[in-house]
Design a protein around this motif. Sequence first.
Motif, PDB file in Angstrom:
ATOM      1  N   SER A   2      -2.818  -4.939  -0.926  1.00  0.00           N
ATOM      2  CA  SER A   2      -2.275  -4.915   0.436  1.00  0.00           C
ATOM      3  C   SER A   2      -1.370  -3.722   0.702  1.00  0.00           C
ATOM      4  CB  SER A   2      -1.490  -6.207   0.710  1.00  0.00           C
ATOM      5  OG  SER A   2      -2.322  -7.329   0.557  1.00  0.00           O
ATOM      6  N   GLY A   3      -0.826  -3.140  -0.373  1.00  0.00           N
ATOM      7  CA  GLY A   3       0.035  -1.978  -0.206  1.00  0.00           C
ATOM      8  C   GLY A   3       1.454  -2.344   0.190  1.00  0.00           C
ATOM      9  N   LEU A  49      -1.124  11.001   6.954  1.00  0.00           N
ATOM     10  CA  LEU A  49      -1.723  11.680   5.807  1.00  0.00           C
ATOM     11  C   LEU A  49      -3.028  11.014   5.380  1.00  0.00           C
ATOM     12  CD1 LEU A  49       1.296  12.537   3.470  1.00  0.00           C
ATOM     13  CD2 LEU A  49      -0.160  14.124   4.734  1.00  0.00           C
ATOM     14  N   VAL A  50      -3.015   9.696   5.330  1.00  0.00           N
ATOM     15  CA  VAL A  50      -4.223   8.965   4.942  1.00  0.00           C
ATOM     16  C   VAL A  50      -5.347   9.233   5.947  1.00  0.00           C
ATOM     17  CG1 VAL A  50      -5.231   6.665   4.678  1.00  0.00           C
ATOM     18  CG2 VAL A  50      -3.005   7.178   3.661  1.00  0.00           C
ATOM     19  N   LEU A  51      -5.037   9.138   7.229  1.00  0.00           N
ATOM     20  CA  LEU A  51      -6.053   9.352   8.264  1.00  0.00           C
ATOM     21  C   LEU A  51      -6.577  10.789   8.279  1.00  0.00           C
ATOM     22  CD1 LEU A  51      -4.432   7.389  11.228  1.00  0.00           C
ATOM     23  CD2 LEU A  51      -6.537   6.765  10.029  1.00  0.00           C
ATOM     24  N   SER A  52      -5.726  11.749   7.932  1.00  0.00           N
ATOM     25  CA  SER A  52      -6.110  13.163   8.025  1.00  0.00           C
ATOM     26  C   SER A  52      -7.389  13.467   7.258  1.00  0.00           C
ATOM     27  CB  SER A  52      -4.965  14.050   7.523  1.00  0.00           C
ATOM     28  OG  SER A  52      -4.758  13.885   6.134  1.00  0.00           O
ATOM     29  N   THR A  53      -7.551  12.837   6.102  1.00  0.00           N
ATOM     30  CA  THR A  53      -8.767  13.064   5.304  1.00  0.00           C
ATOM     31  C   THR A  53      -9.770  11.923   5.424  1.00  0.00           C
ATOM     32  OG1 THR A  53      -7.595  12.114   3.399  1.00  0.00           O
ATOM     33  CG2 THR A  53      -7.606  14.518   3.602  1.00  0.00           C
ATOM     34  N   HIS A  54      -9.277  10.706   5.610  1.00  0.00           N
ATOM     35  CA  HIS A  54     -10.165   9.544   5.550  1.00  0.00           C
ATOM     36  C   HIS A  54     -11.113   9.446   6.742  1.00  0.00           C
ATOM     37  CE1 HIS A  54      -7.730   8.593   2.215  1.00  0.00           C
ATOM     38  NE2 HIS A  54      -7.990   7.300   2.161  1.00  0.00           N
ATOM     39  N   VAL A 106       7.462   3.098   1.664  1.00  0.00           N
ATOM     40  CA  VAL A 106       7.191   4.489   1.264  1.00  0.00           C
ATOM     41  C   VAL A 106       8.373   5.363   1.664  1.00  0.00           C
ATOM     42  CG1 VAL A 106       5.750   6.504   1.792  1.00  0.00           C
ATOM     43  CG2 VAL A 106       4.686   4.278   1.392  1.00  0.00           C
ATOM     44  N   ASN A 107       8.768   6.285   0.768  1.00  0.00           N
ATOM     45  CA  ASN A 107       9.831   7.233   1.109  1.00  0.00           C
ATOM     46  C   ASN A 107       9.267   8.650   1.177  1.00  0.00           C
ATOM     47  OD1 ASN A 107       9.974   8.440  -1.629  1.00  0.00           O
ATOM     48  ND2 ASN A 107      10.819   6.439  -2.207  1.00  0.00           N
ATOM     49  N   TRP A 108      10.055   9.556   1.703  1.00  0.00           N
ATOM     50  CA  TRP A 108       9.575  10.921   1.944  1.00  0.00           C
ATOM     51  C   TRP A 108       9.134  11.620   0.663  1.00  0.00           C
ATOM     52  CZ3 TRP A 108       8.218  11.871   6.639  1.00  0.00           C
ATOM     53  CH2 TRP A 108       8.919  11.316   7.707  1.00  0.00           C
ATOM     54  N   SER A 109       9.831  11.374  -0.436  1.00  0.00           N
ATOM     55  CA  SER A 109       9.478  12.061  -1.688  1.00  0.00           C
ATOM     56  C   SER A 109       8.088  11.666  -2.185  1.00  0.00           C
ATOM     57  CB  SER A 109      10.523  11.763  -2.766  1.00  0.00           C
ATOM     58  OG  SER A 109      10.562  10.380  -3.063  1.00  0.00           O
ATOM     59  N   GLN A 110       7.669  10.444  -1.878  1.00  0.00           N
ATOM     60  CA  GLN A 110       6.335   9.995  -2.286  1.00  0.00           C
ATOM     61  C   GLN A 110       5.214  10.678  -1.519  1.00  0.00           C
ATOM     62  OE1 GLN A 110       7.657   5.619  -1.913  1.00  0.00           O
ATOM     63  NE2 GLN A 110       5.950   5.499  -3.336  1.00  0.00           N
ATOM     64  N   SER A 155      -4.207   7.581  -1.973  1.00  0.00           N
ATOM     65  CA  SER A 155      -4.085   6.641  -0.864  1.00  0.00           C
ATOM     66  C   SER A 155      -3.845   5.216  -1.342  1.00  0.00           C
ATOM     67  CB  SER A 155      -5.338   6.686   0.011  1.00  0.00           C
ATOM     68  OG  SER A 155      -5.516   7.957   0.558  1.00  0.00           O
ATOM     69  N   VAL A 156      -4.479   4.835  -2.441  1.00  0.00           N
ATOM     70  CA  VAL A 156      -4.288   3.484  -2.974  1.00  0.00           C
ATOM     71  C   VAL A 156      -2.830   3.263  -3.348  1.00  0.00           C
ATOM     72  CG1 VAL A 156      -4.795   1.974  -4.941  1.00  0.00           C
ATOM     73  CG2 VAL A 156      -6.652   3.117  -3.739  1.00  0.00           C
ATOM     74  N   GLU A 157      -2.213   4.265  -3.961  1.00  0.00           N
ATOM     75  CA  GLU A 157      -0.798   4.155  -4.334  1.00  0.00           C
ATOM     76  C   GLU A 157       0.091   4.027  -3.097  1.00  0.00           C
ATOM     77  OE1 GLU A 157       0.977   4.106  -7.302  1.00  0.00           O
ATOM     78  OE2 GLU A 157      -0.945   3.715  -8.267  1.00  0.00           O
ATOM     79  N   LEU A 158      -0.297   4.689  -2.019  1.00  0.00           N
ATOM     80  CA  LEU A 158       0.526   4.687  -0.808  1.00  0.00           C
ATOM     81  C   LEU A 158       0.343   3.424   0.031  1.00  0.00           C
ATOM     82  CD1 LEU A 158       0.326   8.311   0.673  1.00  0.00           C
ATOM     83  CD2 LEU A 158       2.308   7.190  -0.332  1.00  0.00           C
ATOM     84  N   VAL A 159      -0.913   3.061   0.299  1.00  0.00           N
ATOM     85  CA  VAL A 159      -1.160   2.023   1.304  1.00  0.00           C
ATOM     86  C   VAL A 159      -1.980   0.831   0.816  1.00  0.00           C
ATOM     87  CG1 VAL A 159      -0.982   3.716   3.167  1.00  0.00           C
ATOM     88  CG2 VAL A 159      -3.226   3.193   2.226  1.00  0.00           C
ATOM     89  N   GLY A 160      -2.537   0.891  -0.401  1.00  0.00           N
ATOM     90  CA  GLY A 160      -3.296  -0.241  -0.917  1.00  0.00           C
ATOM     91  C   GLY A 160      -4.791  -0.162  -0.591  1.00  0.00           C
ATOM     92  N   VAL A 161      -5.558  -0.972  -1.300  1.00  0.00           N
ATOM     93  CA  VAL A 161      -7.019  -0.934  -1.214  1.00  0.00           C
ATOM     94  C   VAL A 161      -7.528  -1.311   0.181  1.00  0.00           C
ATOM     95  CG1 VAL A 161      -9.155  -1.987  -2.091  1.00  0.00           C
ATOM     96  CG2 VAL A 161      -7.324  -1.367  -3.678  1.00  0.00           C
TER      97      VAL A 161
END
Length: 263
Positions: free
Chosen positions: A127-128, A19-24, A133-137, A175-181
């Motif tokens: 660092s994230g 998901l992060v890569l799809s837009t980033h 991470v779970n599916w609901s997030q 993305s920050v919430e998911l994987v960190g800065v």
Amino acid sequence: MFDLDLLSILLPAFAAGILVLSTHVLLGSQVLKRGIIFIDLAIAQVAALGAIIAHTNHELEHLPYATVWMPALFALLGAGFIAWLAKRMADELEAIIGCFYVLSAVAAMLLLSNDPHGAEMLKQLMSGQILWVNWSQLVLPAVVSGLVLAIIALRPTILNGAGFYLLFALVITLSVELVGVYLVFSSLILPALAVNKLRGKGKWPLAYLVGLLGYGIGLLLSASFDLPSGAAIVATLAVSTIAFRLLQPRLLRESSITKVEAN
């Protein structure tokens, strides 16, 4: 061999990476084109600052979805400020963005200085915690990523104008919430940098491949050797990018020879 419990952890983490890569990847290419490399770090840090305020302010903490809309609000304000500066101080924009990042980072440290859990929270935002991470997030990031990709597909010129900053702020916040800065920065810059010298639409699958290899190998190493997941993925993204750039001249040469022989 991985057991089912480990697979249940790795799959949502890898899905978060996709998901992060799809837009980033697309936005990172625009960042390189504009020459504003630190914008992703700055906006990510501003979004993290909003998350810290939402977590540490007891009045805000109990409001619905405060940990989502506060980082988004800060990111949008930061992106709007940078868009405003881009028209008035273009020759000094990169330096100002760097200062913006440092000031946001310092503000975060000051806010958390007296919090007993401040160091852990700061580490998590930087660092994230992608392995947890779970599916609901992933539901909200998936919806937003899909909308952003649809907008870019229907109106690709939006990346060339001020709309870029709006899209950028939205995806960075989630993305920050998911994987960190750190991973946000690496996901934006490294895959885009890997294909920066290539031309044509054929470079995008290669950029995504570099990103997917980085996330996949990084997660496997993290799980296998009990390494910090964010740091491991950043390292493998960097290695994937360097390897691709080193192999690129040879691949291009072989491709040219194949075309000549075909003609």
